[in-house]
Write a protein that holds these residues in place. Sequence first.
Motif, mmCIF file in Angstrom:
data_model
loop_
_atom_site.group_PDB
_atom_site.id
_atom_site.type_symbol
_atom_site.label_atom_id
_atom_site.label_comp_id
_atom_site.label_asym_id
_atom_site.label_seq_id
_atom_site.Cartn_x
_atom_site.Cartn_y
_atom_site.Cartn_z
ATOM 1 N N VAL A 1 0.467 -1.221 -0.094
ATOM 2 C CA VAL A 1 0.427 -0.169 -0.064
ATOM 3 C C VAL A 1 0.813 1.200 0.238
ATOM 4 C CG1 VAL A 1 -1.952 1.515 1.263
ATOM 5 C CG2 VAL A 1 -1.798 -1.623 0.823
ATOM 6 N N GLY A 2 2.191 1.196 0.829
ATOM 7 C CA GLY A 2 2.386 2.540 0.744
ATOM 8 C C GLY A 2 3.675 2.997 -0.335
ATOM 9 N N ALA A 3 4.040 1.334 -1.246
ATOM 10 C CA ALA A 3 4.275 1.589 -1.937
ATOM 11 C C ALA A 3 3.411 2.704 -3.114
ATOM 12 C CB ALA A 3 4.720 0.371 -2.944
ATOM 13 N N LEU A 4 2.494 1.700 -3.241
ATOM 14 C CA LEU A 4 1.222 2.199 -4.326
ATOM 15 C C LEU A 4 1.200 3.553 -4.213
ATOM 16 C CD1 LEU A 4 -2.026 -0.414 -5.120
ATOM 17 C CD2 LEU A 4 -0.133 0.850 -7.003
ATOM 18 N N PHE A 5 0.828 4.165 -2.785
ATOM 19 C CA PHE A 5 0.375 5.571 -3.110
ATOM 20 C C PHE A 5 1.302 6.490 -1.897
ATOM 21 C CE2 PHE A 5 -3.309 2.163 -3.051
ATOM 22 C CZ PHE A 5 -3.852 2.337 -5.073
ATOM 23 N N GLY A 6 1.904 5.701 -1.228
ATOM 24 C CA GLY A 6 2.487 6.798 -0.165
ATOM 25 C C GLY A 6 3.797 7.212 -0.133
ATOM 26 N N SER A 7 4.045 6.809 -1.263
ATOM 27 C CA SER A 7 6.356 7.176 -0.879
ATOM 28 C C SER A 7 6.626 7.449 -2.478
ATOM 29 C CB SER A 7 6.405 5.848 -1.318
ATOM 30 O OG SER A 7 5.865 5.079 -2.285
ATOM 31 N N GLY A 8 5.905 9.204 -2.566
ATOM 32 C CA GLY A 8 6.595 10.140 -3.496
ATOM 33 C C GLY A 8 8.388 10.481 -3.037
ATOM 34 N N GLY A 9 8.318 10.733 -4.485
ATOM 35 C CA GLY A 9 9.592 10.529 -4.849
ATOM 36 C C GLY A 9 10.526 10.110 -5.411
ATOM 37 N N ALA B 1 -8.205 11.052 2.138
ATOM 38 C CA ALA B 1 -6.960 12.073 1.971
ATOM 39 C C ALA B 1 -6.685 11.262 0.151
ATOM 40 C CB ALA B 1 -6.127 10.630 2.624
ATOM 41 N N THR B 2 -5.229 12.256 -0.556
ATOM 42 C CA THR B 2 -4.795 12.487 -1.839
ATOM 43 C C THR B 2 -3.516 12.084 -1.861
ATOM 44 O OG1 THR B 2 -4.799 14.493 -2.081
ATOM 45 C CG2 THR B 2 -6.635 13.818 -2.567
ATOM 46 N N THR B 3 -3.225 11.349 -2.820
ATOM 47 C CA THR B 3 -1.338 11.207 -2.759
ATOM 48 C C THR B 3 -0.789 12.475 -2.889
ATOM 49 O OG1 THR B 3 -2.281 9.069 -3.543
ATOM 50 C CG2 THR B 3 0.136 9.841 -3.851
ATOM 51 N N SER B 4 -0.076 12.570 -2.433
ATOM 52 C CA SER B 4 0.927 13.750 -2.542
ATOM 53 C C SER B 4 2.236 13.961 -3.030
ATOM 54 C CB SER B 4 0.953 14.759 -0.994
ATOM 55 O OG SER B 4 2.059 13.933 -0.200
ATOM 56 N N GLY B 5 2.684 12.977 -2.595
ATOM 57 C CA GLY B 5 4.013 12.933 -3.633
ATOM 58 C C GLY B 5 5.558 13.680 -3.869
ATOM 59 N N GLN B 6 5.216 14.542 -2.334
ATOM 60 C CA GLN B 6 6.657 15.077 -1.528
ATOM 61 C C GLN B 6 7.524 13.924 -1.631
ATOM 62 O OE1 GLN B 6 3.922 14.915 0.554
ATOM 63 N NE2 GLN B 6 5.249 14.640 2.512
ATOM 64 N N TYR C 1 -6.592 20.635 6.400
ATOM 65 C CA TYR C 1 -5.854 20.354 5.672
ATOM 66 C C TYR C 1 -4.725 19.960 6.493
ATOM 67 C CZ TYR C 1 -2.821 19.865 2.115
ATOM 68 O OH TYR C 1 -0.880 19.452 0.976
ATOM 69 N N TYR C 2 -3.930 18.732 5.795
ATOM 70 C CA TYR C 2 -2.419 18.710 6.071
ATOM 71 C C TYR C 2 -2.168 17.488 5.598
ATOM 72 C CZ TYR C 2 1.463 17.672 8.995
ATOM 73 O OH TYR C 2 2.964 17.166 9.362
ATOM 74 N N ASN C 3 -0.502 18.020 5.021
ATOM 75 C CA ASN C 3 -0.017 17.402 4.067
ATOM 76 C C ASN C 3 1.305 16.184 5.070
ATOM 77 O OD1 ASN C 3 3.303 17.295 3.012
ATOM 78 N ND2 ASN C 3 1.572 16.341 1.374
ATOM 79 N N SER C 4 0.646 14.897 5.202
ATOM 80 C CA SER C 4 1.842 14.151 5.810
ATOM 81 C C SER C 4 3.227 13.702 5.439
ATOM 82 C CB SER C 4 1.023 13.239 6.574
ATOM 83 O OG SER C 4 0.543 11.906 5.779
ATOM 84 N N GLY C 5 3.879 13.322 6.133
ATOM 85 C CA GLY C 5 5.056 12.335 5.253
ATOM 86 C C GLY C 5 6.449 12.495 6.556
ATOM 87 N N ASP C 6 6.910 11.400 6.709
ATOM 88 C CA ASP C 6 8.323 12.078 7.283
ATOM 89 C C ASP C 6 9.310 12.306 6.039
ATOM 90 O OD1 ASP C 6 7.831 11.049 9.616
ATOM 91 O OD2 ASP C 6 9.168 8.878 9.081
ATOM 92 N N THR D 1 3.219 9.930 2.435
ATOM 93 C CA THR D 1 3.330 11.081 1.873
ATOM 94 C C THR D 1 1.624 11.259 1.463
ATOM 95 O OG1 THR D 1 4.060 9.679 -0.663
ATOM 96 C CG2 THR D 1 5.682 11.600 1.707
ATOM 97 N N PHE D 2 0.689 11.585 2.162
ATOM 98 C CA PHE D 2 -0.380 12.013 1.949
ATOM 99 C C PHE D 2 -0.807 12.952 2.403
ATOM 100 C CE2 PHE D 2 -1.082 7.051 2.659
ATOM 101 C CZ PHE D 2 -1.512 7.095 1.608
ATOM 102 N N ASN D 3 -2.324 13.775 1.312
ATOM 103 C CA ASN D 3 -2.757 15.410 2.071
ATOM 104 C C ASN D 3 -4.269 14.985 2.214
ATOM 105 O OD1 ASN D 3 -1.421 17.515 0.291
ATOM 106 N ND2 ASN D 3 -2.186 16.402 -1.884
#
Length: 929
Positions: A292-300, A472-477, A605-610, A592-594
Motif C-alpha cells: 500500500v505504501g509503495a502504491l500510494f504513499g511514497s513520493g520521490g 486523503a489524496t496522494t501528495s507525492g512530496q 488540511y494537513y500534508n503528512s509524511g516523514d 506522503t498524503f494530503n
Amino acid sequence: MPRRTSRATLDRLRTPGRFPGFLKSASVCVLIAGLLSPLTQTAASAAGTAAPNDHCGGQCSDILPPGENGNATLAQILLNQAFGTQPGHAEDQLGPYANLAKGYPSLTNATVNTFFNDASFGVPSDQVASTEKPAGRGDVTIVRDKKTGVPHITGTTRYGTEFGAGYAAAQDRLWLMDVFRHVGRGQLTGFAGGAPSNQGLEQQFWRNAPYTEADLQAQIDNAVANNGARGQQALADVRAYLDGINAYIDASDSGRYFPGEYVLTGHKDSITNAGTIDHFKVTDLVALASVVGALFGSGGGGEVNNALSLLAAQEKYGVAEGTKVWESFRERNDPEAVLTVHDGQGFPYATRPDTPQGEALPDAGSVAEEPLVYDRTGSAATATASTASRTAAATALGSARRGMSNALVVSGKYTASGHPVAVFGPQTGYFAPQLLMLQEIQGPGLSARGASFAGLSMYVELGRGQDYAWSATTSGQDIIDTYAVELCQDNYHYLYRGTCTAMDKVEQKNAWKPTTADGTAAGSYTMRVWRTRYGPVEYRATVGGKKVAYTTLRSSYLHEADSIIGFQMLNDPDHVKGPDSFQSAVQHINYTFNWFYADATHTAYYNSGDNPVRAGGVDAEFPVWAQPAYEWRGWDPATNTATYTPASAHPHSTDQDYYISWNNKQAKDYTTAPWGDGSVHRGNLLEDRVKKLVAAGGVTRAALVKAMGEAALADLRAEDALPDLLKVITSSPVTDTTAAAAVGTLQTWLTAGGLRTETSAGSKTYANADAIRLLDAWWPLLVKAEFQPGLGSDLYTAITNNLPVDETPSAGHGPTGSHAGSSFQYGWWSYVDKDIRAVLGQSVQGPLARTYCGGGSLGACRDVLISSLKEAAGKTAAQVYPGDDQCSAGDQWCADAIVQRTLGGIKHYRISWQNRPTYQQVVEFTSHR
C-alpha cells in the motif's frame, strides 16, 4: 452432502489460460450444481444496531464499487464464469457508481443516495440482513445491512471488537488478503502461478521493499516500542484482528466454504479437502502495508532519470543554458500551478539550492539498471514479457501510479446550510475484488465507518467518525533520495564512511506448478536485491570514472508499520474533536498524503509524511555522494531514522474558503516530486468549478457532487489547452478543407463542453466521438511536432522519460493496467499551454526557457499545428484505439471503459469512463459534540 467438482473439470480450470484473474480468463461450460456454500451468518434479528453519537443527520453518504463481498466459493466462481451470475453483494455498488456519469446534471440533495449509499451509523431494524456472533463470542456482533452487505461491527470489549473486524475482513476479502501478503513478500508466483502478470506485480513491489522476515518483525517491534501506550494498544488490536481472521479461516476450512480460488490454484482439494490455508501472522500485515505504501504513499525518487535528462540538455545547449532549459521543464515551483493551500502561505521544502553540493551525476552512457530477476542457474534473466528491465520511460510511468484521488471541501461560510460540505475519496484503481473494503466499527475507543485496505482494516483508514469525516489524496512530496556509493574491492563492496563494506544479498526464490494433476514444477526464478546502508541498489554507473552503485533510500523504508498510530487516533472519538486534534493524528502517518477534514463547523488540511532534513546544499532532484556531509541530518543507518521537518513546516491550513486536491501542488514553495505541476493540471478541473460555486455561495452537497461529476468527464487537454491551439490555427483563414473540417469538429465539441460522455446512459457510444478520436490522435503528434525540432530527438526523448506526453483514459496506469479510470495526471499539457501562449504573445509566468512551436513564429507554429492536425485526421479509429485483451481495435468507448481487473475468480461488467475516486464520500455534518 454437496456434490463435488470432478477432477477433470478442475484440471481444465487450472490449465494456464483458463482460470480467471491470475491465470487469465475463459468461460466455464460446466455448471456444478449443489455446491453453493452454506451461509455463515444467522437469520436477521428483529433489532437493528444502535447509532452512537451520529451527528451527520442523514447527510453522510459513500460508495465503493463493485461491491462489499469479495469472496466467492468454487461453485459461485463456476456459475459466474458460465453464466455471469454474481454472489450476493459482489456487484451491487457498481451500477449506482456508474450511473452518476449521466445522472449528475439533474442531481438534487434528495437524490444523492440514488448514486451513493447512506453512510449513517448503525442499521435500522427493517434493513438488517443478518446478525452474527463470530466464533460464538459474546462480546462482538456483526450486523450486515440488506442493501450493501457492509459489516457493522459492535463490540463490548476492545479485543472482541477487533476480533470481529478481522473476522469480517476475512469473510469479505480472504483471498485478496492472501494474494497481497504474498505480493509484499515477493512470493506471488509461487502462490498463485507463474502468469506474467503475477511476476510483474511482485517484481514491481519487492524491488522497493526487499524485506526479510526479521525486517518485518523489527518494524512491528519498533512501532510498538516508540509509541508508548498507543503502541501497546496497536499491537493488542493487531493480535485480536489476526485472531478473528484465523478463526474465519478455520471455520471456512472445516465448513468447506472458503474462497474457491484456493482450489483453482491447487492449495485445496475440492474432493478430499486436503491442503491448508495458512494462518495470518503479524508480519503479514507489514508486508501488506509495504504494498500500500509503495502504491500510494511514497513520493520521490527518479533522481537518476533526472540526471540523464539534465545531461542531455547540457549536451545540447551547454551547461548554463542547458540547466536553464531543464529547470523550465521541471517546473519545480511554477507560479501558475494550482495550489491546495491558496491563501498565500509558503512552505519551503526541497527547494533548489543556489550552489548544489555533493552531486554525483553519471558519466555519459554508463548507467545500467541493476538486474532483479535471475534464472534457476543464477544468471541474470534476459528481458521477457514478465521480467523486462524497466526502461527510463517505464520508471516514469511507474511514478505515475502515485497520482490518484481527489478532494473538494467548502467552508460553511459559503454553503446553503452554514455547515461545511465535502466530496472526497481515494482513487485506488478498479479491481475484482476491490483493494478497499467498507465497515463500521464501534467499540471501546473506536467509532468510525468507512474504507480500509483489505488486511489492514483493524481501523477505518478513510471515512467518518461521530461528528467528523476525513479523507486523503496522494501528495507525492519527495521522501526518497538516490545516493552514489563508491565501489571497492569488487561490485558487491562499497565505501561506507571510509570503510570497505560488503553489501547484503537478499533473495526471494519462486517456483510454480502448472495446473495439472501431476504437480510437476513448470518454472522458477529468483529475485535478487543488493542492499547497502543507503538502501537497495537500483543502478550501476561510473561518476568521474569511479564505479558506483546508485541506491534508493526512502524515509518510510523499514517503517511500514509506523502509520498505524495515526489511524488508531483517527478512529478514536476521544482523540479527534476538531481540526487541531485531527492534524495531530495525521502527523503520525509517515506516508506522503494530503489529509482533509470536515465537521459541522470547521474544515482542515494537513500534508503528512516523514520529510527528511537534507544537508545544506543538497539538491533533492539529483543523486549525491554517499558521504556523511550529504546524508540526511540526524540519520541513523541502523534504524533508518533521521531529523524530519517539523509539523509547522508541512503545508497545513484550517478553515480556508475551500480546498481542492487532485494530486496537484500543495502550497507555494513546496517542491513535490512528480513532474508536471505547472499551469495546466487536472487539479484545475476542480479549482475552476469549486471557485465558481464559492463565489456564488449557497453551496450544497448536490452542487459539489455535480462539480466533481463534471470534472470527472472533462478532457483536460480540451478544456485548458485546445482553445489556444485553435486560436493559433484560426489566426488566419483555414483554407485547407481537411484542416477546416477538423477545426470545426473540435470547436463543436468545445462548445458542447469538451466532455467525454455517452450519447445516453448505456449507449456505449460517445457524443462528439469524432472530435474525441481526433484529439486523442492529435495530441501526441502535435507535442512531438511542436517540441522535438527545437529540443532535438535525444533531449525530447529524455524529457519524455521523466514525464510522458499523454495520459488519456485508454492509457496504461502502472500496476493498475489500462482501463483504470484515473487520467490526465501526467502529460505535457502545461508545456503546450505555456509555449502556445508565448507564441500568441500572452503573458506567461514561469515560461519555458525557449519558445518551441515554429521557433516562436505565429505563422510557422500555425503550419506545425495544421500539419499535425491533418495527420491526426487521417488516423483510423483502429489506429487510435488499437485494441487489447478487453476491447476490439477501434472500439472507442471500450478503450476508455473502466474494467474491474480480476484478482480472483469473479468478473464484473465494464462501465463508462469516469475520472473520479474509487471510494467516495459526500458529507455534511449537522451538529457537533
